[in-house]
Design an enzyme around this catalytic site. Structure first.
Site, PDB file in Angstrom:
ATOM      1  N   GLN A  30      -7.280  -4.330   9.831  1.00 13.96           N
ATOM      2  CA  GLN A  30      -6.206  -4.141  10.843  1.00 13.96           C
ATOM      3  C   GLN A  30      -6.571  -2.830  11.648  1.00 13.96           C
ATOM      4  O   GLN A  30      -5.619  -2.076  12.279  1.00 13.96           O
ATOM      5  CB  GLN A  30      -5.105  -3.764  10.160  1.00 13.96           C
ATOM      6  CG  GLN A  30      -4.538  -4.888   9.343  1.00 13.96           C
ATOM      7  CD  GLN A  30      -3.257  -4.718   8.453  1.00 13.96           C
ATOM      8  OE1 GLN A  30      -2.133  -4.301   8.979  1.00 13.96           O
ATOM      9  NE2 GLN A  30      -3.204  -4.719   7.149  1.00 13.96           N
ATOM     10  N   LYS A  57       0.804  -1.115   0.082  1.00 13.97           N
ATOM     11  CA  LYS A  57      -0.148  -0.123  -0.110  1.00 13.97           C
ATOM     12  C   LYS A  57       0.996   1.333  -0.051  1.00 13.97           C
ATOM     13  O   LYS A  57       0.524   2.172  -0.646  1.00 13.97           O
ATOM     14  CB  LYS A  57      -1.060   0.083   1.343  1.00 13.97           C
ATOM     15  CG  LYS A  57      -0.361   0.218   2.515  1.00 13.97           C
ATOM     16  CD  LYS A  57      -1.588   0.308   3.564  1.00 13.97           C
ATOM     17  CE  LYS A  57      -0.818   0.468   5.087  1.00 13.97           C
ATOM     18  NZ  LYS A  57      -0.003   1.639   5.041  1.00 13.97           N
ATOM     19  N   THR A  58       2.071   1.311   0.935  1.00 15.69           N
ATOM     20  CA  THR A  58       2.919   2.390   0.727  1.00 15.69           C
ATOM     21  C   THR A  58       3.443   2.776  -0.592  1.00 15.69           C
ATOM     22  O   THR A  58       3.495   3.811  -1.103  1.00 15.69           O
ATOM     23  CB  THR A  58       4.081   2.162   1.778  1.00 15.69           C
ATOM     24  OG1 THR A  58       3.606   1.945   3.172  1.00 15.69           O
ATOM     25  CG2 THR A  58       4.988   3.399   1.945  1.00 15.69           C
ATOM     26  N   ASP A 106      -3.683   7.608   4.587  1.00 15.33           N
ATOM     27  CA  ASP A 106      -2.937   6.359   4.598  1.00 15.33           C
ATOM     28  C   ASP A 106      -3.669   5.918   5.916  1.00 15.33           C
ATOM     29  O   ASP A 106      -4.135   6.671   6.805  1.00 15.33           O
ATOM     30  CB  ASP A 106      -1.624   6.359   4.857  1.00 15.33           C
ATOM     31  CG  ASP A 106      -0.936   4.904   4.964  1.00 15.33           C
ATOM     32  OD1 ASP A 106      -1.752   3.958   4.532  1.00 15.33           O
ATOM     33  OD2 ASP A 106       0.028   4.754   5.276  1.00 15.33           O
ATOM     34  N   GLU A 107      -3.577   4.493   6.099  1.00 16.72           N
ATOM     35  CA  GLU A 107      -4.316   3.957   7.503  1.00 16.72           C
ATOM     36  C   GLU A 107      -5.794   4.646   7.879  1.00 16.72           C
ATOM     37  O   GLU A 107      -5.800   4.913   8.895  1.00 16.72           O
ATOM     38  CB  GLU A 107      -3.307   4.106   8.483  1.00 16.72           C
ATOM     39  CG  GLU A 107      -1.823   3.528   8.219  1.00 16.72           C
ATOM     40  CD  GLU A 107      -1.838   1.988   8.342  1.00 16.72           C
ATOM     41  OE1 GLU A 107      -2.941   1.438   8.484  1.00 16.72           O
ATOM     42  OE2 GLU A 107      -0.860   1.461   8.303  1.00 16.72           O
ATOM     43  N   ARG A 139       2.557  -9.986  10.483  1.00 19.51           N
ATOM     44  CA  ARG A 139       3.929  -9.439  10.328  1.00 19.51           C
ATOM     45  C   ARG A 139       4.870 -10.339  10.083  1.00 19.51           C
ATOM     46  O   ARG A 139       6.276 -10.049   9.779  1.00 19.51           O
ATOM     47  CB  ARG A 139       4.246  -8.872  11.727  1.00 19.51           C
ATOM     48  CG  ARG A 139       3.394  -7.916  12.574  1.00 19.51           C
ATOM     49  CD  ARG A 139       3.164  -6.714  11.564  1.00 19.51           C
ATOM     50  NE  ARG A 139       1.778  -6.784  10.887  1.00 19.51           N
ATOM     51  CZ  ARG A 139       1.514  -6.089   9.787  1.00 19.51           C
ATOM     52  NH1 ARG A 139       2.311  -4.937   9.546  1.00 19.51           N
ATOM     53  NH2 ARG A 139       0.350  -6.177   9.158  1.00 19.51           N
TER      54      ARG A 139
END
Length: 636
Positions: free
Chosen positions: A252, A34-35, A221-222, A596
């Site tokens: 998330q 996504k980044t 973002d997020e 993770r």
């Protein structure tokens, strides 16, 4: 931006990047890049003729913002980062407020209070109001005030409509005093950075319109972690073209306790009915088994947007589910496994390993085992560099130079180093509103206090005078010599030497602002350090195992992940058992921990565990039962 660069994206990523106009929702699974998509989208917009200053990109850490600026510049092959508005909600709002806060009666040189500054002020108010700290915990009151502010509730509204218990009545009274004191000290806390921006926008539509015209394209973002005030701020900035792109993953969303509202992302299409939705489901991080484990778990949640993460990576090793006798054996198994990993894989490092736990209290037993086995470790989420006593001392000196109304900083360092000014001097300081006014109370002070206040006042004048001539790094050096700070902290112990080394490291940070004029250098430095969070402040150069709570895990990845305490009442936490929404958040927290892992995942639980001063015997976590059993390797 060349076609060659676009070719580096998969088909869904490319669609999300080149769809230029209108509202866009990018549902990005864990490890799906996504980044990269946000970065490429910014670069693409600029390559299509959008001016950098017309793009607003909001991230959740300063580190992520810095990396994003560098990546965009690299993609474009030229230095566009100077005019880019990329930052956290707080840093973007601080930047706006430096220009606009005068509209609501603050000066542009306002201080930004961190948690310890806020707590100091809360305690001062409680003392002055004869409110007993033993009966009413200052931390609890501060946390409550933060929650109230993020819901945009004023002190008057709170007192009239919500104060329905003795605790809440005290909160309301302290909240009102707290806001008055912040205004008097020309200071904002973290919550205010967003709230005061909203206040300016609400009261001055022409100011809002100016920024709506400037920010033609907005990226967030997020988005699943936004709270009510952040949601409202973005809503106020989106113009009639609705060129807003939000990126996130409802699976998330793990910060409900901080006020994050999962409904912001779940209802995005209701806010903007013409939304185009892109699903980033290909995971580049983990093995097939790890993703199957995560997918099987999260499908037990109902509050989510349906998507299925997948990978072309190898199947990988099975997930280890280890049952220990107690918390000591749990830690010893981790040590044994990590040593085995390092022995078998010459390229493996301790930095590739992490231990996640649900609560900070669980780290004690792990640390004990690691120390006994000479296993290096680092605690993520411990004392931040900028929260250390010696660093806060120096920053307090700089704060009163930049903002003479900052009485909280003044009271912190009025007797640092010791100059004979005791608690009795506080009554004199309460009579002034600025550091410049100390001379006005000198005649009232007793001989010893007067001498100390005069000494401090002379130092303040010298430093203030010097601040007009030199940049912040030189100013820090001047302060250190003037107050003989090295002699104060270097007491011959290892701890004292460590404190002085930290002060020298602060000088390294200050050097970054050498290219500005003296005032800009000071203000920019203070703003930067006040906005740094624990997530930005970690050192991974030393080889060690990372220990952290699952709430600190977002945005990180490790080859080898150990999740300890996989037991009912620990994870999921006992406080989540009666509310299905809380239980779903616990499951999302577990999902974040699982995703993770890149190569191998360990789930650990114990027959009994010493925790909170007593022995607990709990059933294995339901989350283990919810994972595909055919990929779990049970060991005890």
């Amino acid at each position: 931006m060349s076609k060659d660069i676009i070719n580096e994206l998969n088909s869904e990523q490319e669609k999300a990047v080149v769809t230029k106009d209108g509202p866009i929702l990018i549902l990005a699974g864990a490890g799906s890049g996504k980044t990269r998509v946000i970065t490429y989208r910014i670069a693409y917009l600029i390559s299509q003729g959008v001016k950098p200053e017309n793009i607003l990109a909001v991230t959740f850490t300063n580190k992520a913002a810095g990396e994003m600026k560098e990546r965009v510049s690299k993609l474009l092959g030229e230095d566009k980062k100077v005019s880019l508005w990329i930052g956290t909600f707080h840093s973007i709002c601080a930047r706006i407020l430096r220009r606009e806060i005068k509209h609501i009666g603050f000066e542009s040189n306002f201080s930004i209070y961190d948690t310890s500054d806020q707590l100091s002020l809360i305690k001062e108010i409680m003392r002055n109001s004869d409110i007993d700290e033993k009966m009413f915990n200052p931390n609890s009151i501060l946390g409550r005030i933060s929650s109230i502010k993020n819901e945009l509730i004023s002190p008057v509204t709170y007192m009239n409509n919500y104060a329905n218990s003795i605790f809440e009545e005290n909160v309301a009274a302290i909240y009102a005093s707290y806001e008055r004191e912040l205004k008097q000290r020309n200071a904002l806390d973290f919550d205010d950075l967003i709230l005061k921006t909203i206040e300016v926008f609400d009261l001055y539509p022409d100011v809002t319109e100016k920024y709506k015209k400037q920010f033609k394209y907005i990226l967030v973002d997020e988005y699943q972690d936004t709270n009510h005030s952040q949601y409202l701020l973005i809503k106020m900035l989106v113009n009639e073209d609705h060129n807003i792109c939000v990126v996130g993953d409802p699976d998330q969303s793990i910060y409900n306790f901080r006020g994050a509202d999962i409904r912001n992302i779940l209802n995005f299409e209701k806010d903007y009915p013409e939304t185009k939705v892109f699903l980033l489901e290909e995971n580049y991080r983990s093995t097939k088994n790890i993703l199957a484990c995560a997918q099987g778990l999260i499908e037990n949640n109902s509050q989510r947007k349906k998507k299925e993460i997948w990978t072309s990576n190898d199947e990988g090793e099975m997930i280890v589910a280890y049952r220990a006798f107690n918390q000591i054996e749990e830690g010893e198994y981790i040590v044994s496994e990590i040593r085995s990993i390092i022995r078998k894989n010459p390229l493996a490092s301790l930095n590739d390993c992490v231990v996640f736990y649900r609560t900070h209290a669980q780290s004690r037993a792990l640390e004990e085992v690691f120390l006994n086995n000479s296993m290096p470790y680092r605690i993520i989420g411990g004392v931040s560099f900028y929260a250390r006593r010696e660093i806060k001392d120096i920053i307090a000196y700089l704060n009163i130079i930049s903002n003479p109304a900052d009485l909280t900083s003044l009271k912190r360092i009025i007797n640092v180093p010791t100059r004979g000014i005791g608690q009795g001097a506080v009554k004199y300081l309460n009579e002034i509103s600025r550091v410049d006014d100390i001379e006005a109370v000198l005649g009232k002070a007793d001989t010893r206090t007067k001498k100390g206040l005069e000494k401090f006042n002379n130092i303040y004048k010298k430093v203030k005078d010097e601040s007009s001539r030199v940049v912040v790094a030189e100013l820090i050096n001047f302060i250190l010599k003037e107050i003989e700070y090295r002699e104060y902290v270097s007491d011959g112990t290892h701890e004292g030497e460590s404190r002085w080394e930290n002060v020298k490291e602060l000088l390294s940070v200050a050097k970054k602002f050498d290219g500005l004029n003296p005032n800009e250098s000071l203000v920019s430095f203070l703003q930067d350090v006040s906005l740094i969070t624990n997530a930005d402040d970690q050192d991974y150069e030393k080889e060690a195992i990372s220990l952290m709570t699952l709430h600190s895990a977002k945005g990180l990845e490790f080859d080898y992940v150990f999740i300890v305490g996989m037991e009912e009442n620990i994870f999921p936490h006992s406080q989540s058992m009666t509310d299905n929404r809380d239980l779903e958040e616990e499951r999302r927290l577990c999902y974040v921990g699982v995703t993770r892992a890149k190569k191998k995942l360990y789930l650990l639980y114990a027959n009994s565990r010493m925790l909170y001063g007593g022995v607990q015997t709990n059933m294995p976590s339901r989350f283990i039962d919810e994972m595909p059993q055919n990929i779990l390797n049970f060991i005890q």
